[in-house]
Write a protein that holds these residues in place. Structure first.
Motif, PDB file in Angstrom:
ATOM      1  N   ARG A  33       0.834  -1.204   0.000  1.00  0.00           N
ATOM      2  CA  ARG A  33       0.000   0.000   0.000  1.00  0.00           C
ATOM      3  C   ARG A  33       0.869   1.255   0.000  1.00  0.00           C
ATOM      4  O   ARG A  33       2.044   1.222   0.311  1.00  0.00           O
ATOM      5  CB  ARG A  33      -0.890   0.024   1.246  1.00  0.00           C
ATOM      6  CG  ARG A  33      -1.901  -1.107   1.319  1.00  0.00           C
ATOM      7  CD  ARG A  33      -3.095  -0.846   0.467  1.00  0.00           C
ATOM      8  NE  ARG A  33      -4.077  -1.914   0.594  1.00  0.00           N
ATOM      9  CZ  ARG A  33      -5.213  -1.949  -0.056  1.00  0.00           C
ATOM     10  NH1 ARG A  33      -5.522  -0.962  -0.885  1.00  0.00           N
ATOM     11  NH2 ARG A  33      -6.064  -2.951   0.085  1.00  0.00           N
ATOM     12  N   ARG A  39       0.097   9.189   1.255  1.00  0.00           N
ATOM     13  CA  ARG A  39      -1.307   9.494   1.536  1.00  0.00           C
ATOM     14  C   ARG A  39      -1.487  10.973   1.878  1.00  0.00           C
ATOM     15  O   ARG A  39      -2.480  11.592   1.482  1.00  0.00           O
ATOM     16  CB  ARG A  39      -1.824   8.606   2.681  1.00  0.00           C
ATOM     17  CG  ARG A  39      -1.931   7.136   2.303  1.00  0.00           C
ATOM     18  CD  ARG A  39      -2.813   6.382   3.285  1.00  0.00           C
ATOM     19  NE  ARG A  39      -2.226   6.260   4.607  1.00  0.00           N
ATOM     20  CZ  ARG A  39      -1.536   5.208   5.022  1.00  0.00           C
ATOM     21  NH1 ARG A  39      -1.314   4.194   4.198  1.00  0.00           N
ATOM     22  NH2 ARG A  39      -1.047   5.154   6.249  1.00  0.00           N
ATOM     23  N   TRP A  43      -3.913  13.622  -0.108  1.00  0.00           N
ATOM     24  CA  TRP A  43      -4.931  14.439   0.546  1.00  0.00           C
ATOM     25  C   TRP A  43      -4.701  15.929   0.293  1.00  0.00           C
ATOM     26  O   TRP A  43      -5.672  16.701   0.139  1.00  0.00           O
ATOM     27  CB  TRP A  43      -4.958  14.153   2.051  1.00  0.00           C
ATOM     28  CG  TRP A  43      -5.736  12.920   2.405  1.00  0.00           C
ATOM     29  CD1 TRP A  43      -5.274  11.811   3.048  1.00  0.00           C
ATOM     30  CD2 TRP A  43      -7.117  12.662   2.132  1.00  0.00           C
ATOM     31  NE1 TRP A  43      -6.268  10.881   3.184  1.00  0.00           N
ATOM     32  CE2 TRP A  43      -7.412  11.380   2.641  1.00  0.00           C
ATOM     33  CE3 TRP A  43      -8.130  13.401   1.512  1.00  0.00           C
ATOM     34  CZ2 TRP A  43      -8.687  10.816   2.538  1.00  0.00           C
ATOM     35  CZ3 TRP A  43      -9.401  12.836   1.414  1.00  0.00           C
ATOM     36  CH2 TRP A  43      -9.664  11.565   1.924  1.00  0.00           C
ATOM     37  N   VAL A  85     -13.863  10.054  -1.296  1.00  0.00           N
ATOM     38  CA  VAL A  85     -14.541   8.971  -0.583  1.00  0.00           C
ATOM     39  C   VAL A  85     -13.831   7.640  -0.820  1.00  0.00           C
ATOM     40  O   VAL A  85     -13.595   6.868   0.112  1.00  0.00           O
ATOM     41  CB  VAL A  85     -16.020   8.882  -1.016  1.00  0.00           C
ATOM     42  CG1 VAL A  85     -16.672   7.620  -0.470  1.00  0.00           C
ATOM     43  CG2 VAL A  85     -16.784  10.114  -0.546  1.00  0.00           C
ATOM     44  N   ALA A  86     -13.483   7.385  -2.091  1.00  0.00           N
ATOM     45  CA  ALA A  86     -12.794   6.137  -2.432  1.00  0.00           C
ATOM     46  C   ALA A  86     -11.425   6.067  -1.767  1.00  0.00           C
ATOM     47  O   ALA A  86     -11.013   5.014  -1.259  1.00  0.00           O
ATOM     48  CB  ALA A  86     -12.667   6.007  -3.947  1.00  0.00           C
ATOM     49  N   ALA A  88     -10.508   7.643   0.960  1.00  0.00           N
ATOM     50  CA  ALA A  88     -10.701   7.508   2.412  1.00  0.00           C
ATOM     51  C   ALA A  88     -10.934   6.049   2.777  1.00  0.00           C
ATOM     52  O   ALA A  88     -10.411   5.549   3.782  1.00  0.00           O
ATOM     53  CB  ALA A  88     -11.876   8.364   2.873  1.00  0.00           C
ATOM     54  N   ASP A  89     -11.703   5.339   1.957  1.00  0.00           N
ATOM     55  CA  ASP A  89     -11.940   3.913   2.214  1.00  0.00           C
ATOM     56  C   ASP A  89     -10.651   3.121   2.060  1.00  0.00           C
ATOM     57  O   ASP A  89     -10.372   2.207   2.847  1.00  0.00           O
ATOM     58  CB  ASP A  89     -13.003   3.383   1.248  1.00  0.00           C
ATOM     59  CG  ASP A  89     -13.335   1.929   1.516  1.00  0.00           C
ATOM     60  OD1 ASP A  89     -13.899   1.630   2.577  1.00  0.00           O
ATOM     61  OD2 ASP A  89     -13.008   1.074   0.659  1.00  0.00           O
ATOM     62  N   SER A  90      -9.850   3.463   1.050  1.00  0.00           N
ATOM     63  CA  SER A  90      -8.565   2.798   0.850  1.00  0.00           C
ATOM     64  C   SER A  90      -7.625   3.062   2.030  1.00  0.00           C
ATOM     65  O   SER A  90      -6.893   2.159   2.471  1.00  0.00           O
ATOM     66  CB  SER A  90      -7.924   3.283  -0.450  1.00  0.00           C
ATOM     67  OG  SER A  90      -6.641   2.735  -0.619  1.00  0.00           O
ATOM     68  N   THR A  91      -7.641   4.289   2.539  1.00  0.00           N
ATOM     69  CA  THR A  91      -6.810   4.638   3.697  1.00  0.00           C
ATOM     70  C   THR A  91      -7.239   3.859   4.934  1.00  0.00           C
ATOM     71  O   THR A  91      -6.406   3.367   5.701  1.00  0.00           O
ATOM     72  CB  THR A  91      -6.889   6.148   3.975  1.00  0.00           C
ATOM     73  OG1 THR A  91      -6.436   6.862   2.814  1.00  0.00           O
ATOM     74  CG2 THR A  91      -6.035   6.540   5.159  1.00  0.00           C
ATOM     75  N   ARG A  92      -8.553   3.743   5.132  1.00  0.00           N
ATOM     76  CA  ARG A  92      -9.073   2.961   6.265  1.00  0.00           C
ATOM     77  C   ARG A  92      -8.634   1.506   6.165  1.00  0.00           C
ATOM     78  O   ARG A  92      -8.202   0.906   7.148  1.00  0.00           O
ATOM     79  CB  ARG A  92     -10.601   3.042   6.289  1.00  0.00           C
ATOM     80  CG  ARG A  92     -11.249   2.213   7.390  1.00  0.00           C
ATOM     81  CD  ARG A  92     -12.726   2.007   7.117  1.00  0.00           C
ATOM     82  NE  ARG A  92     -12.960   1.338   5.856  1.00  0.00           N
ATOM     83  CZ  ARG A  92     -12.821   0.029   5.671  1.00  0.00           C
ATOM     84  NH1 ARG A  92     -12.430  -0.751   6.670  1.00  0.00           N
ATOM     85  NH2 ARG A  92     -13.071  -0.500   4.497  1.00  0.00           N
ATOM     86  N   ARG A  93      -8.705   0.953   4.965  1.00  0.00           N
ATOM     87  CA  ARG A  93      -8.293  -0.439   4.766  1.00  0.00           C
ATOM     88  C   ARG A  93      -6.800  -0.600   5.016  1.00  0.00           C
ATOM     89  O   ARG A  93      -6.358  -1.580   5.619  1.00  0.00           O
ATOM     90  CB  ARG A  93      -8.647  -0.888   3.350  1.00  0.00           C
ATOM     91  CG  ARG A  93      -8.403  -2.376   3.104  1.00  0.00           C
ATOM     92  CD  ARG A  93      -8.766  -2.769   1.685  1.00  0.00           C
ATOM     93  NE  ARG A  93      -8.512  -4.171   1.460  1.00  0.00           N
ATOM     94  CZ  ARG A  93      -9.421  -5.130   1.561  1.00  0.00           C
ATOM     95  NH1 ARG A  93     -10.664  -4.822   1.899  1.00  0.00           N
ATOM     96  NH2 ARG A  93      -9.111  -6.389   1.345  1.00  0.00           N
ATOM     97  N   THR A  96      -6.144  -0.729   8.694  1.00  0.00           N
ATOM     98  CA  THR A  96      -6.541  -2.038   9.222  1.00  0.00           C
ATOM     99  C   THR A  96      -5.481  -3.079   8.912  1.00  0.00           C
ATOM    100  O   THR A  96      -5.138  -3.916   9.761  1.00  0.00           O
ATOM    101  CB  THR A  96      -7.893  -2.468   8.625  1.00  0.00           C
ATOM    102  OG1 THR A  96      -8.889  -1.487   8.934  1.00  0.00           O
ATOM    103  CG2 THR A  96      -8.329  -3.819   9.167  1.00  0.00           C
TER     104      THR A  96
END
Length: 202
Positions: A33, A39, A43, A85-86, A88-93, A96
Motif C-alpha cells: 500500500r 497518503r 490528501w 470517498v474512495a 478515504a476507504d482505501s486509507t481505512r483499509r 486495518t
C-alpha cells in the motif's frame, strides 16, 4: 458481515513450495500500500483540487456564460468528492492492514496450524488472461469454513502475474495458520497452498 465469496482483510493465501508446519510464516503477506507520506500528499492534492474547482465554479457563475453551460460544469466537484470517498476507504483499509500485520508479527510464535482442503475458488484475471487475484474457500477437519485471498501486489509476490494453472485446484491440501478464531474477521489467518506448477515439475 463478509459476503459470499469475499474474504476478510486479514485472511490471506501464500503459495509455497512445501507445506511445513514447523514454523509460522514470517509475514502475513498483505498487499503493498501507499505509505503515510504518499497518503498525505494525495490528501493535499485533493484539498487543492477542491479549492480549485470551487474557485472555478465561482468565476463561472459570476461570468457571462450561458446558465446551461455553467450547470454542466457545476457537477465537476462530484469527481473530487467521489475520489476523496474512495481514497478515504482505501486509507481505512490500509490502516486495518497495518494493525493486522503488527498483530501477526507480535503473535506468530503462538500461531497454530492445521490441515485443510480447498472446496471452492474464485479467480480474477487481468486483461491479458493472467491471474491478478484469487480467493480460496477451505475447510478444516472440524468443518470450519475459511475464505482467504491471494494478492498479486505483496512484498513476497513481487507484483507477479500467475498463470491459471498456478491456482490451487479443488480438493488440494492446504496448511491453515491462525491466531485467535477464524470466525473473527479481524483475526489474522494464513492459508498456505502448494503452487501446482512447482508440484507438477518435481
Amino acid at each position: 458481515m463478509v459476503e459470499q465469496g469475499e474474504a476478510p482483510i486479514g485472511h490471506v493465501v501464500h503459495l509455497v513450495r512445501t507445506l511445513d508446519d514447523s514454523t509460522a510464516p514470517e509475514r502475513i503477506g498483505l498487499p503493498t500500500r501507499m505509505g503515510t507520506g504518499g497518503r498525505i500528499v494525495v490528501w493535499l492534492l485533493v484539498g487543492v483540487g477542491a479549492v480549485g474547482t470551487g474557485i472555478l465554479l465561482l468565476l463561472l457563475w459570476t461570468g457571462d456564460s450561458p446558465w446551461w453551460f455553467n450547470l454542466i460544469f457545476t457537477f465537476m466537484p462530484g469527481f473530487v468528492v467521489g475520489f476523496a470517498v474512495a481514497f478515504a476507504d482505501s486509507t481505512r483499509r490500509a490502516r486495518t492492514e497495518e494493525v493486522l500485520a503488527l498483530r501477526w508479527a507480535e503473535a506468530r510464535g503462538m500461531a497454530r496450524s492445521g490441515d485443510g482442503r480447498v472446496v471452492d475458488r474464485q479467480v480474477s484475471l487481468t486483461e491479458h488472461g493472467g491471474v491478478s487475484a484469487f480467493t480460496l474457500t477451505v475447510t478444516d477437519p472440524a468443518g470450519s469454513v475459511i475464505r482467504a485471498r491471494w494478492f498479486r501486489s505483496t512484498p513476497d509476490a513481487g507484483d507477479v502475474t500467475l498463470l491459471q494453472t498456478q491456482v490451487p485446484a479443488l480438493g488440494s491440501r492446504v496448511r491453515i495458520w491462525q491466531i485467535g478464531s477464524s470466525a473473527e474477521e479481524d483475526a489474522p489467518v494464513i492459508v498456505e497452498a502448494l503452487d501446482p506448477s512447482i508440484v507438477s515439475s518435481t
